[in-house]
Scaffold this motif. Structure first.
Motif, PDB file in Angstrom:
ATOM      1  N   ASP A  90      -5.738 -27.751  34.537  1.00  0.00           N
ATOM      2  CA  ASP A  90      -4.555 -27.670  35.382  1.00  0.00           C
ATOM      3  C   ASP A  90      -3.492 -28.671  34.960  1.00  0.00           C
ATOM      4  OD1 ASP A  90      -5.497 -25.597  37.032  1.00  0.00           O
ATOM      5  OD2 ASP A  90      -6.678 -26.996  38.212  1.00  0.00           O
ATOM      6  N   THR A 265      -6.965 -21.500  34.991  1.00  0.00           N
ATOM      7  CA  THR A 265      -5.896 -22.368  35.476  1.00  0.00           C
ATOM      8  C   THR A 265      -5.555 -21.978  36.909  1.00  0.00           C
ATOM      9  OG1 THR A 265      -4.948 -22.620  33.256  1.00  0.00           O
ATOM     10  CG2 THR A 265      -3.502 -23.099  35.116  1.00  0.00           C
ATOM     11  N   HIS A 266      -5.417 -22.980  37.781  1.00  0.00           N
ATOM     12  CA  HIS A 266      -4.969 -22.732  39.142  1.00  0.00           C
ATOM     13  C   HIS A 266      -3.449 -22.733  39.189  1.00  0.00           C
ATOM     14  CE1 HIS A 266      -9.056 -24.536  39.826  1.00  0.00           C
ATOM     15  NE2 HIS A 266      -9.126 -23.460  40.586  1.00  0.00           N
TER      16      HIS A 266
END
Length: 307
Positions: A90, A265-266
């Motif tokens: 992230d 990935t957030h």
């Protein structure tokens, strides 16, 4: 680059994903196609080239043993993510350092460089040079230096692979460049994609979030389609409506060639799941999302899933 375990709350399937799983058995299973669907066998600047059966693609995909569906695409992407050790990153992509030991990049280690070769072999049109690339060798089987891996970037090959294996067949413009299918979607030339402005559309499971890279990071939806190819990156939405670290309201995407791996990935969202905040700006200060590609599936569920 530090990696951390995916938070337990984020690993749990979203409500939407649970619903897909629970209802999967409700749909009627169609009959497979009697023969593989024909797709372009080479890329041409003026448009799709000649079509034919692609024997690189498994029969279950090219004949659609199940409909092309919203449940399978996130599942395939997550399978590949787990194969690479379930990495999560992230961090701001502009601040990510190169691997401390280039030879130990995930894309070059035994078992995984061959898998990337499968992304190329299955994902690309069969008469393209790239079909013979792997995570560490060129079309002649010659290893390339780790510092030259940018010439063999495989993130679009990963997207193409997932779409091929999921049975997209002739409704996706397979390419080693993300901009090919971004421009095709925006211009209405892809029957399987519909392009949306991130300011007006809330992403769903199985959609693609796309952003320009490098100097093309400034590309916005209003600038599309472009008359030229541009560096970009896209990831599959694999979870929505999350409320967990690190962003609170968020969704999750999986893309290829992030930290030389298939990586999750957030992405921060509004409470409603939108990428835009109350101020009308993209919430994510790492990625100025340019376009959301809605994938037009034949079904939301895989008939008889798990049976």
């Amino acid at each position: 680059m530090p990696r951390f375990p995916l938070p337990r709350s984020s690993l749990a399937p979203s409500c939407a994903l649970l619903t897909l799983t629970a209802l999967a058995g409700c749909a009627e299973t169609p009959k497979p196609s009697p023969r593989p669907v024909q797709t372009p066998v080479a890329q041409y600047r003026t448009g799709p080239g000649p079509v034919g059966a692609d024997d690189h693609v498994p029969d279950f995909a090219s004949r659609n043993f199940v409909p092309f569906n919203r449940q399978d695409v996130p599942a395939i992407a997550m399978r590949e993510w787990r194969m690479f050790g379930s990495p999560v990153d992230d961090d701001d992509p502009e601040a990510r350092p190169d691997a401390a030991i280039p030879a130990l990049k995930p894309e070059r280690i035994p078992g995984l460089w061959q898998r990337i070769g499968e992304y190329w072999w299955i994902g690309q049109d069969p008469y393209e040079t790239e079909v013979n690339w792997t995570g560490k060798t060129d079309a002649d089987g010659t290893p390339f230096a780790p510092e030259n891996d940018g010439r063999y970037a495989w993130s679009a090959a990963f997207i193409s692979y997932v779409m091929r294996v999921a049975g997209a067949n002739d409704r996706f413009p397979y390419s080693p460049n993300h901009s090919t299918y971004i421009n095709a979607a925006v211009s209405g030339q892809s029957p399987g994609l519909r392009a949306h402005d991130p300011a007006t559309y809330i992403p769903k499971l199985g959609d693609l979030l796309c952003v320009g890279r490098g100097r093309s990071k400034t590309v916005t939806f209003a600038m599309l389609p472009t008359s030229y190819g541009f560096p970009a990156h896209c990831g599959f939405v694999v979870a929505v409506n999350q409320n967990a670290p690190p962003f609170g309201h968020e969704l999750s995407i999986i893309g290829g060639n992030v930290d030389d791996a298939v990586t999750l990935t957030h992405v921060p969202t509004s409470p409603t799941g939108a990428l835009i905040g109350d101020d009308g700006k993209i919430i994510d200060n790492r990625y100025p999302w340019a376009v959301i590609l809605e994938v037009l599936y034949d079904a939301d569920f895989e008939p008889g899933a798990g049976q």
